[in-house]
Design an enzyme around this catalytic site. Structure first.
Site, PDB file in Angstrom:
ATOM      1  N   GLY A  20     -13.796  -9.451   7.298  1.00 31.93           N
ATOM      2  CA  GLY A  20     -12.695  -8.517   7.044  1.00 31.93           C
ATOM      3  C   GLY A  20     -13.110  -7.079   7.339  1.00 31.93           C
ATOM      4  N   THR A 131      -9.950  -3.926  -7.730  1.00 31.09           N
ATOM      5  CA  THR A 131      -8.833  -3.190  -7.121  1.00 31.09           C
ATOM      6  C   THR A 131      -8.033  -2.366  -8.118  1.00 31.09           C
ATOM      7  OG1 THR A 131      -6.640  -3.542  -6.131  1.00 31.09           O
ATOM      8  CG2 THR A 131      -7.511  -5.349  -7.373  1.00 31.09           C
ATOM      9  N   GLU A 133      -5.027  -2.514  -8.320  1.00 33.36           N
ATOM     10  CA  GLU A 133      -3.909  -3.362  -8.750  1.00 33.36           C
ATOM     11  C   GLU A 133      -4.137  -3.978 -10.134  1.00 33.36           C
ATOM     12  OE1 GLU A 133      -0.858  -4.430  -7.309  1.00 33.36           O
ATOM     13  OE2 GLU A 133      -1.058  -2.849  -5.831  1.00 33.36           O
ATOM     14  N   TYR A 154      -1.646 -11.428  -6.955  1.00 30.74           N
ATOM     15  CA  TYR A 154      -2.868 -10.825  -6.416  1.00 30.74           C
ATOM     16  C   TYR A 154      -3.604 -10.055  -7.528  1.00 30.74           C
ATOM     17  CZ  TYR A 154      -5.833  -7.432  -4.062  1.00 30.74           C
ATOM     18  OH  TYR A 154      -6.911  -6.655  -3.700  1.00 30.74           O
ATOM     19  N   LYS A 158      -7.173 -10.886  -9.385  1.00 28.70           N
ATOM     20  CA  LYS A 158      -8.256  -9.903  -9.294  1.00 28.70           C
ATOM     21  C   LYS A 158      -8.681  -9.437 -10.686  1.00 28.70           C
ATOM     22  CE  LYS A 158      -9.611  -8.198  -5.536  1.00 28.70           C
ATOM     23  NZ  LYS A 158     -10.822  -8.623  -4.774  1.00 28.70           N
ATOM     24  N   HIS A 184      -7.921   1.465   0.871  1.00 24.35           N
ATOM     25  CA  HIS A 184      -8.899   2.022   1.809  1.00 24.35           C
ATOM     26  C   HIS A 184      -8.639   1.440   3.190  1.00 24.35           C
ATOM     27  CE1 HIS A 184     -10.471  -1.358  -0.419  1.00 24.35           C
ATOM     28  NE2 HIS A 184     -11.244  -1.674   0.595  1.00 24.35           N
ATOM     29  N   ARG A 189      -8.123  -2.045   9.841  1.00 25.30           N
ATOM     30  CA  ARG A 189      -7.172  -2.532   8.847  1.00 25.30           C
ATOM     31  C   ARG A 189      -6.190  -3.495   9.521  1.00 25.30           C
ATOM     32  NH1 ARG A 189      -6.515  -3.434   3.521  1.00 25.30           N
ATOM     33  NH2 ARG A 189      -5.415  -1.781   2.443  1.00 25.30           N
TER      34      ARG A 189
END
Ligand code: GDD
Length: 346
Positions: A20, A131, A133, A154, A158, A184, A189
């Site tokens: 990634g 994250t 989130e 998600y 996390k 980020h 990306r």
């Protein structure tokens, strides 16, 4: 690090999710620092590198976040000094379509690798990519002690990954910590994230290959930093005396509208915004053409609030300061898309 006759003295790092965006920058950083870098991949590469492609900065090692035994064997074989867990599904909307897979990888995957480390290399240092989130919405910049509450599969998965990392640190005494990463970005990306979506579309519009860009909530506020900068914060966290969690952010709020204006501006197109809500548009100030429209189908529910981080603790304790500004980051992404698309059209 290994010692003794004929054995490498280089530090060894194991990175999951190495294919990634963050994996690319982290592997490159660690290789430049003299580490032996091993990247966990699930499948054999289907093709060889073309002449112009950069060789990866890591050696591939085959394992799967769903397969506990494969993680154990890989940790036993590599004996890493540092483990960076970057694997997982990262698109928030997709987590509604694949909630069970998201939980398997983003939540239980963290537990599997922590267990593998506890059993096979308890002296290693572990970094979990957590994250923003995980935090409850707040108008204030979010810090390490902010209240946590999630709004989507998600974030919920996390949050499990975040807490299980804390549990393993506190109960087993492992050197395990979580980097709480705010958005980020980089030229690497994925196109499904708003920054690259805007950049790639702006370039296609500039080159006459697309007429209009459709976006969702233009008022959404994010704290956009650079992936290249943030992997440096991850590394710094594993060089500390004690394992601690850190918010990694810039502290600067920007709307999606601002990101779009900056991206078009980097191509010499100045936008004029008009209308409100679903009827809002952006025109090219020079030609009057509508270049951006709102598509209500791209809005997210529940409605999002501001997500901005407070990077003070990372600055104070890690000495971490981002090298990219908002505008230099936008320009870097746009320039990269411009040169890639211009190359394709040649
Ligand atoms: N993707 C997308 N597409 N987002 C849009 C669009 C659009 O057309 N229009 C507006 N947005 C808004 C989203 O509603 C969101 O508020 C914001 O743009 C950023 O969306 P994304 O770029 O998709 O990222 P994200 O904030 O959902 O998640 C990213 O950052 C998190 C860290 O804060 C991901 O990288 C996550 O994996 C990461 O944890």
């Amino acid at each position: 690090m290994k010692s003794g006759c004929g054995v490498s003295m280089k530090k060894r790092a194991l990175i999951t999710g190495v294919e990634g965006q963050d994996g690319y920058y982290l592997a490159r950083l660690l290789a430049r620092k003299g580490y032996e870098v091993f990247g966990v991949v699930r499948k054999k590469a289907r093709r060889s590198l073309s002449g112009s492609e950069e060789a990866p900065a890591y050696e591939r090692i085959y394992a799967d976040m769903m397969e506990f035994s494969s993680l154990c064997s890989c940790i036993r074989e590599i004996r890493p000094d540092e483990i960076y867990n970057l694997a997982g599904l990262s698109e928030v909307p997709l987590s509604w379509k694949q909630p069970i897979f998201t939980a398997h990888v983003n939540a239980l995957g963290v537990l599997r690798i922590l267990e593998a480390m506890r059993l096979c290399a308890p002296e290693a240092r572990f970094l979990q990519s957590s994250t923003s989130e995980i935090f409850a919405p707040s108008a204030q910049p979010l810090h390490e002690g902010s209240a946590m509450a999630t709004r989507n599969p998600y974030g919920t998965a996390k949050l499990y990954g975040h807490w299980i990392t804390t549990n393993y640190r506190e109960s087993y005494g492992l050197f395990a910590c979580a980097a709480i990463l705010f958005n980020h970005e980089s030229p690497r990306r994925g196109i499904e994230f708003v920054t690259r979506k805007i950049s790639a579309a702006a370039v296609r519009i500039y080159l006459g290959r697309q007429k209009v860009l459709e976006l969702g909530n233009l008022d959404a506020v994010r704290d956009w930093g650079s992936a290249e900068d943030y992997v440096r914060a991850m590394w710094l966290m594993l060089q500390q005396e004690r394992p601690e969690d850190f918010v990694v952010a810039t502290g600067e709020p920007h709307t999606v509208r601002e990101f779009a204006s900056a991206a078009f501006h980097a191509l010499g197109i100045d936008l004029a915004w008009e209308g409100e809500g679903f009827a809002e548009t952006a025109r090219d100030q020079r030609t009057g053409e509508v270049l951006i429209r709102v598509n209500p189908a791209l809005y997210r529910f529940p409605k999002e609030d501001v997500i901005v981080g407070n990077p003070a603790r990372a600055a104070r304790k890690l000495g971490f300061l981002p090298a990219h500004s908002f505008h230099s980051l936008v320009e870097e992404i746009v320039k990269s898309d411009l040169s890639a698309l211009s190359e394709d059209l040649r």
